[in-house]
Motif scaffolding. Structure first.
Motif, PDB file in Angstrom:
ATOM      1  N   GLU A 212       0.377  -9.085 -13.475  1.00  0.00           N
ATOM      2  CA  GLU A 212       0.230  -9.324 -12.269  1.00  0.00           C
ATOM      3  C   GLU A 212      -0.941  -8.706 -11.815  1.00  0.00           C
ATOM      4  OE1 GLU A 212       3.367  -7.577 -10.660  1.00  0.00           O
ATOM      5  OE2 GLU A 212       4.733  -8.572 -11.679  1.00  0.00           O
ATOM      6  N   VAL A 213      -1.360  -9.427 -10.634  1.00  0.00           N
ATOM      7  CA  VAL A 213      -2.563  -9.004  -9.803  1.00  0.00           C
ATOM      8  C   VAL A 213      -2.857  -7.833  -9.293  1.00  0.00           C
ATOM      9  CG1 VAL A 213      -4.914  -9.597  -8.560  1.00  0.00           C
ATOM     10  CG2 VAL A 213      -4.102 -10.836 -10.348  1.00  0.00           C
ATOM     11  N   SER A 214      -3.742  -6.945  -8.779  1.00  0.00           N
ATOM     12  CA  SER A 214      -2.966  -5.735  -7.865  1.00  0.00           C
ATOM     13  C   SER A 214      -2.842  -6.655  -6.375  1.00  0.00           C
ATOM     14  CB  SER A 214      -3.865  -5.075  -7.568  1.00  0.00           C
ATOM     15  OG  SER A 214      -3.967  -4.870  -6.193  1.00  0.00           O
ATOM     16  N   LEU A 215      -1.899  -6.749  -5.298  1.00  0.00           N
ATOM     17  CA  LEU A 215      -1.794  -7.381  -4.362  1.00  0.00           C
ATOM     18  C   LEU A 215      -2.694  -6.778  -3.671  1.00  0.00           C
ATOM     19  CD1 LEU A 215      -0.438  -9.072  -2.197  1.00  0.00           C
ATOM     20  CD2 LEU A 215       0.970  -7.553  -1.994  1.00  0.00           C
ATOM     21  N   SER A 216      -3.109  -5.582  -3.936  1.00  0.00           N
ATOM     22  CA  SER A 216      -4.433  -4.887  -3.052  1.00  0.00           C
ATOM     23  C   SER A 216      -5.250  -5.323  -2.800  1.00  0.00           C
ATOM     24  CB  SER A 216      -4.549  -2.968  -2.778  1.00  0.00           C
ATOM     25  OG  SER A 216      -3.465  -2.668  -2.525  1.00  0.00           O
ATOM     26  N   ALA A 217      -5.280  -5.395  -4.309  1.00  0.00           N
ATOM     27  CA  ALA A 217      -6.911  -5.615  -4.640  1.00  0.00           C
ATOM     28  C   ALA A 217      -7.465  -7.183  -3.950  1.00  0.00           C
ATOM     29  CB  ALA A 217      -7.382  -6.244  -6.380  1.00  0.00           C
ATOM     30  N   MET A 218      -6.487  -8.570  -4.094  1.00  0.00           N
ATOM     31  CA  MET A 218      -6.216  -9.768  -3.820  1.00  0.00           C
ATOM     32  C   MET A 218      -6.302  -9.883  -2.205  1.00  0.00           C
ATOM     33  SD  MET A 218      -6.513 -12.949  -4.619  1.00  0.00           S
ATOM     34  CE  MET A 218      -6.725 -14.067  -3.501  1.00  0.00           C
ATOM     35  N   ALA A 219      -5.768  -8.815  -1.680  1.00  0.00           N
ATOM     36  CA  ALA A 219      -5.849  -9.076   0.160  1.00  0.00           C
ATOM     37  C   ALA A 219      -6.780  -8.555   0.259  1.00  0.00           C
ATOM     38  CB  ALA A 219      -4.386  -7.544   0.317  1.00  0.00           C
ATOM     39  N   PHE A 220      -7.305  -7.326  -0.367  1.00  0.00           N
ATOM     40  CA  PHE A 220      -9.376  -6.915   0.544  1.00  0.00           C
ATOM     41  C   PHE A 220     -10.257  -8.441  -0.053  1.00  0.00           C
ATOM     42  CE2 PHE A 220      -8.161  -2.134  -0.441  1.00  0.00           C
ATOM     43  CZ  PHE A 220      -7.989  -2.149   0.779  1.00  0.00           C
TER      44      PHE A 220
ATOM     45  N   PRO B 292       4.679 -15.653   3.539  1.00  0.00           N
ATOM     46  CA  PRO B 292       3.374 -15.625   2.851  1.00  0.00           C
ATOM     47  C   PRO B 292       2.634 -14.349   1.919  1.00  0.00           C
ATOM     48  CG  PRO B 292       3.392 -16.965   5.067  1.00  0.00           C
ATOM     49  CD  PRO B 292       4.263 -16.467   4.921  1.00  0.00           C
ATOM     50  N   ASN B 293       2.874 -14.538   0.737  1.00  0.00           N
ATOM     51  CA  ASN B 293       2.403 -12.872   0.621  1.00  0.00           C
ATOM     52  C   ASN B 293       0.765 -12.364   0.709  1.00  0.00           C
ATOM     53  OD1 ASN B 293       3.752 -11.491  -1.046  1.00  0.00           O
ATOM     54  ND2 ASN B 293       3.871 -12.096  -2.810  1.00  0.00           N
ATOM     55  N   LEU B 294      -0.025 -13.788   0.614  1.00  0.00           N
ATOM     56  CA  LEU B 294      -1.268 -13.740   1.131  1.00  0.00           C
ATOM     57  C   LEU B 294      -1.573 -13.100   1.801  1.00  0.00           C
ATOM     58  CD1 LEU B 294      -3.819 -13.468  -1.147  1.00  0.00           C
ATOM     59  CD2 LEU B 294      -3.879 -15.758  -0.687  1.00  0.00           C
ATOM     60  N   THR B 295      -0.942 -13.455   3.392  1.00  0.00           N
ATOM     61  CA  THR B 295      -1.294 -13.418   4.766  1.00  0.00           C
ATOM     62  C   THR B 295      -0.797 -11.823   5.827  1.00  0.00           C
ATOM     63  OG1 THR B 295      -0.171 -14.963   5.725  1.00  0.00           O
ATOM     64  CG2 THR B 295      -2.335 -15.495   5.055  1.00  0.00           C
ATOM     65  N   GLN B 296       0.298 -12.113   4.192  1.00  0.00           N
ATOM     66  CA  GLN B 296       1.117 -10.677   5.455  1.00  0.00           C
ATOM     67  C   GLN B 296       0.788  -9.364   6.000  1.00  0.00           C
ATOM     68  OE1 GLN B 296       3.136  -7.969   2.802  1.00  0.00           O
ATOM     69  NE2 GLN B 296       2.569  -8.388   1.007  1.00  0.00           N
ATOM     70  N   PHE B 297      -0.398  -8.748   5.989  1.00  0.00           N
ATOM     71  CA  PHE B 297      -1.109  -8.253   6.552  1.00  0.00           C
ATOM     72  C   PHE B 297      -2.011  -8.363   7.517  1.00  0.00           C
ATOM     73  CE2 PHE B 297      -1.311  -6.494   2.036  1.00  0.00           C
ATOM     74  CZ  PHE B 297       0.224  -5.703   2.179  1.00  0.00           C
ATOM     75  N   ILE B 298      -1.919 -10.053   7.616  1.00  0.00           N
ATOM     76  CA  ILE B 298      -2.849 -10.644   9.009  1.00  0.00           C
ATOM     77  C   ILE B 298      -2.614 -10.550  10.430  1.00  0.00           C
ATOM     78  CG2 ILE B 298      -4.751 -12.800   9.753  1.00  0.00           C
ATOM     79  CD1 ILE B 298      -4.984 -12.068   6.512  1.00  0.00           C
ATOM     80  N   PRO B 299      -2.970  -9.411  11.583  1.00  0.00           N
ATOM     81  CA  PRO B 299      -1.519  -9.955  12.130  1.00  0.00           C
ATOM     82  C   PRO B 299      -1.950 -10.914  13.549  1.00  0.00           C
ATOM     83  CG  PRO B 299      -3.129  -8.559  12.912  1.00  0.00           C
ATOM     84  CD  PRO B 299      -3.370  -8.747  11.204  1.00  0.00           C
ATOM     85  N   GLY B 300      -1.267 -12.008  13.984  1.00  0.00           N
ATOM     86  CA  GLY B 300      -1.390 -12.516  15.192  1.00  0.00           C
ATOM     87  C   GLY B 300      -1.274 -13.957  14.852  1.00  0.00           C
ATOM     88  N   GLU B 301      -0.848 -14.220  15.152  1.00  0.00           N
ATOM     89  CA  GLU B 301       0.235 -15.796  15.471  1.00  0.00           C
ATOM     90  C   GLU B 301      -0.880 -17.113  14.226  1.00  0.00           C
ATOM     91  OE1 GLU B 301       3.166 -16.213  15.878  1.00  0.00           O
ATOM     92  OE2 GLU B 301       3.135 -14.515  15.942  1.00  0.00           O
ATOM     93  N   ASN B 302      -2.084 -16.268  14.508  1.00  0.00           N
ATOM     94  CA  ASN B 302      -3.246 -17.895  14.375  1.00  0.00           C
ATOM     95  C   ASN B 302      -2.568 -17.829  12.165  1.00  0.00           C
ATOM     96  OD1 ASN B 302      -5.450 -19.164  13.414  1.00  0.00           O
ATOM     97  ND2 ASN B 302      -6.899 -17.641  14.876  1.00  0.00           N
ATOM     98  N   VAL B 303      -3.062 -18.837  12.376  1.00  0.00           N
ATOM     99  CA  VAL B 303      -2.830 -20.363  10.780  1.00  0.00           C
ATOM    100  C   VAL B 303      -3.487 -19.932   9.987  1.00  0.00           C
ATOM    101  CG1 VAL B 303       0.200 -20.556  11.328  1.00  0.00           C
ATOM    102  CG2 VAL B 303      -2.385 -21.999  11.538  1.00  0.00           C
TER     103      VAL B 303
ATOM    104  N   ASP C 289      -2.744  -0.945   4.438  1.00  0.00           N
ATOM    105  CA  ASP C 289      -1.997  -2.385   4.528  1.00  0.00           C
ATOM    106  C   ASP C 289      -2.654  -3.239   5.548  1.00  0.00           C
ATOM    107  OD1 ASP C 289      -1.054  -2.392   2.303  1.00  0.00           O
ATOM    108  OD2 ASP C 289       1.021  -2.459   2.827  1.00  0.00           O
ATOM    109  N   TYR C 290      -1.918  -2.475   6.897  1.00  0.00           N
ATOM    110  CA  TYR C 290      -1.809  -3.322   7.947  1.00  0.00           C
ATOM    111  C   TYR C 290      -3.255  -2.903   8.476  1.00  0.00           C
ATOM    112  CZ  TYR C 290       2.527  -4.122   5.854  1.00  0.00           C
ATOM    113  OH  TYR C 290       4.071  -4.920   5.645  1.00  0.00           O
TER     114      TYR C 290
END
Lengths: 159, 280, 220
Positions: free
Chosen positions: B56-64, B213-224, C189-190
């Protein structure tokens, strides 16, 4: 150690009495009305004053919302404000919670008795009436007041 | 080992010890110590077996990393469509490679896997904290070079030994979509996609739905726009499989899933024509 | 413990997040909140200057800054089910959906060090209690709670105060520290993983807002 220091501020923002204990084992240790604590007194007053302005802004309704205690990781500050603009402030250790009654008691049974009711003591400790900037001020040097206060607070020092 | 490593990302000494929760400091910490304490060990990323291991890859690392990709693109792109195309291109390159890898892995029949093989069991034992398994074995071997060589020999063991028959290439639209829905999604996000739907209006349109969606779960807003990375992966995957298409993302929130995203796949006309000629 | 307001103050004293949860009208306008935040920031530094001489003299290093972990503060209330079937149901629970990048059913499970060693931590007034949690990077999370410390009945007759109770106010601080640390987890996180966020600027993420709201609701 139960309590660390005790302060009284008047309505001109001046410290009119201070007592600081330095050794838990000896309740007679420390300073009374010391010049060295001037800076501390100003900082303490400033801190309480700023926080009071915050809490009064945040208060609900017309009720006055006064600070009871402020705590940090090391010590706790207890305040009691009277209608005449006097502040009684006590620094205690972190664990103790409410000293409000103690401060109330000091005001009603010691301050009023030995300072307010004492005709020879000035009722206002500023040197002149227009004094606002904390320059000319006297401190409570009344022997009776000090000895009674000592007797009252001494048991709490090494609690 | 004696060196104390300052980890600016953690605010807490407590986390440097063991924890039973999410160990986001352990991985990088070990990687650094193994390098600092021994001579440089060659990366074995190219000689490692392709065999599936749970890593598994760290989700935090991937998100950053993803966040930085987004803001980098955001700085350089002038329009939204430009941004989406470029992000999609990033994914495209991954998708192309994934087709090969996943096809290869899917060819390994589970029965032919030598369960008792030493290097597998070794990996199993060290993969308690699954994301560190590779690094753990790395630091173990660094201590003695002979053990290192032996392990490398084993690692170099080819996956082809376990494959008796290659998996046939997917030729039908539905087959390849099923493969995406199941295998690709599990590989990327650790779960199968939530739905696979055929459009009722246009016959060249299919939809893959992901509720969360796992990768974009921290990104707010309606923008896809940020979803176009995954679109790119799917597009590259299909393109390499011989299904040229266009993939777009649309957000369709449902109760409880405010991030529910639909990946709309529009196949080129020629794909449908070919399908019609061959299978009808 | 009902939380009325949450504030986040950045390391230079600027207010970057403010939210009321009572549903009432805002007591202050945004400018006044900015002043409030910077005042708190300043007082925070003053408080550490005022450390009594007695503490300075004795060099007390035995003050324990470790905050114990209090389980499931601000977590959903079905925690009992989750705790019983912990090992088995964890996977199907889809932990990612619950706690972002944090695995498991709670953000953390160990006691932690409070970095706020000598700064302001708690402010008790007649109407509310304010708690401050400071991170190692200087970020401050402030919670205003409507609960008020119980005031002791006056039992001052003679002079003996030896039976003054060692009160439980420290428990409230611990709960607040646990809670605010979880808000910090949400922040990491957010807010930190939001590409459109620029450091030290006001937080506009609706996801962060939602999650904080949920956590505050769980606490009540």
């Amino acid at each position: 150690m139960g309590i660390y220091s005790f302060w009284i501020f008047d309505r001109h923002c001046n410290c009119i009495f201070d007592r600081e204990w330095t050794l838990a084992s000896n309740s007679a240790s420390g300073t009374i009305n010391s010049k060295q604590t001037d800076e501390d007194a100003k900082l303490l007053y400033g801190m309480i004053f700023s926080l009071r302005s915050i809490t009064q802004k945040l208060s609900k309704g017309s009720v006055k919302n006064d600070i009871r205690s402020i705590s940090t990781g090391k010590y706790r500050v207890h305040t009691y404000c009277t209608a005449s603009g006097l502040w009684f402030v006590l620094l205690s250790d972190f664990k103790q919670q409410s000293y409000t009654q103690v401060l109330q008691y000091i005001y009603s049974h010691i301050y009023v008795k030995y300072v307010s009711n004492n005709i020879l003591s000035p009722y206002d400790f500023a040197e002149n009436e227009s004094e606002m900037r904390g320059q000319g001020t006297r401190k409570i040097a009344n022997r009776n007041f000090i000895s009674v206060l000592e007797a009252f607070l001494a048991p709490m020092v090494n609690q | 080992m004696s060196q104390k490593i300052i980890q600016p990302s953690t605010s807490d000494q407590q986390f440097q010890g063991k924890s039973d929760g999410y160990e986001y400091t352990v991985g990088p910490k070990q990687a650094i110590t193994s390098e600092a304490s021994s001579t440089y060990v060659h990366s074995r990323i190219y000689s490692e077996s392709l065999l599936f291991k749970k890593q598994e890859v760290s989700l935090s690392a991937m998100a950053f990393l993803f966040q930085e990709m987004i803001s980098q693109l955001h700085r350089t792109c002038k329009s939204t469509s430009d941004f989406e195309t470029k992000l999609s291109d990033y994914g495209h390159n991954i998708g192309i490679r994934l087709l090969e890898l996943l096809n290869f892995r899917a060819s390994v029949s589970p029965s032919s896997l030598p369960r008792a093989s030493t290097f597998l069991s070794q990996n199993d034992s060290s993969s308690n904290a699954s994301n560190t398994s590779g690094i753990m074995s790395n630091s173990n071997t660094a201590t003695s070079s002979s053990a290192n060589e032996r392990l490398q020999e084993k690692q170099a063991e080819s996956l082809s030994n376990y494959i008796t028959k290659m998996r046939r290439r997917d030729l039908k639209i539905l087959d390849i979509l099923q493969f995406i829905h199941g295998t690709l999604w599990s590989y990327l996000f650790n779960h199968v996609s939530d739905d696979l739907v055929k459009s009722s209006e246009r016959d060249n349109e299919y939809m893959i739905v992901d509720n969360f969606p796992n990768l974009t779960q921290f990104i707010p807003g309606e923008n896809v726009s940020c979803e176009y990375f995954v679109c790119g992966i799917v597009k590259g995957f299909l393109f390499n499989a011989g299904f040229p298409c266009d993939v777009t993302a649309h957000r369709m929130p449902q109760s409880g899933y405010s991030h529910r995203t639909v990946y709309l796949i529009q196949f080129d006309r020629q794909v449908l024509e070919r399908e019609g000629l061959r299978f009808s | 413990m009902a939380i009325e307001t949450i504030l986040v103050i950045n390391k230079s004293g600027g207010l970057i997040y403010q939210r009321n949860f009572t549903g009432e009208e805002q007591k202050l306008n945004s400018n006044e909140y900015l002043i409030l935040a910077s005042t708190l920031h300043g007082v925070f530094a003053i408080a550490s200057q005022l450390t009594p001489k007695a503490i300075q003299l004795t060099q007390q290093t035995n003050i324990d800054n470790t905050v114990p972990y209090i389980p499931y503060v601000g977590m959903p209330t079905n925690k009992n089910d989750m705790r019983s079937g912990n090992s088995s149901s964890n996977k199907q629970h889809g932990t990612n959906e619950k706690l972002g990048s944090f695995k498991g059913d709670d953000f953390f499970k160990e006691p932690f060090t409070n970095w706020n060693k000598s700064g302001l931590r708690q402010l008790c007034t007649d109407q509310f209690t304010m708690f401050i949690y400071q991170t190692l990077t200087g970020l401050k999370f402030v919670a205003v709670s409507s609960s008020v410390m119980p005031q002791r009945q006056p039992n001052i007759g003679s002079g003996d105060k030896a039976d003054r109770p060692k009160s439980s106010s420290n428990l409230a601080i611990q709960i607040a520290d646990n809670f605010l640390r979880k808000v910090y987890c949400l922040y990491s996180d957010y807010v930190m993983k939001d590409p459109s966020y620029s450091m030290e600027m006001p937080i506009k993420s609706n996801l962060f807002d939602e999650k904080v709201k949920k956590m505050v609701d769980n606490l009540q």
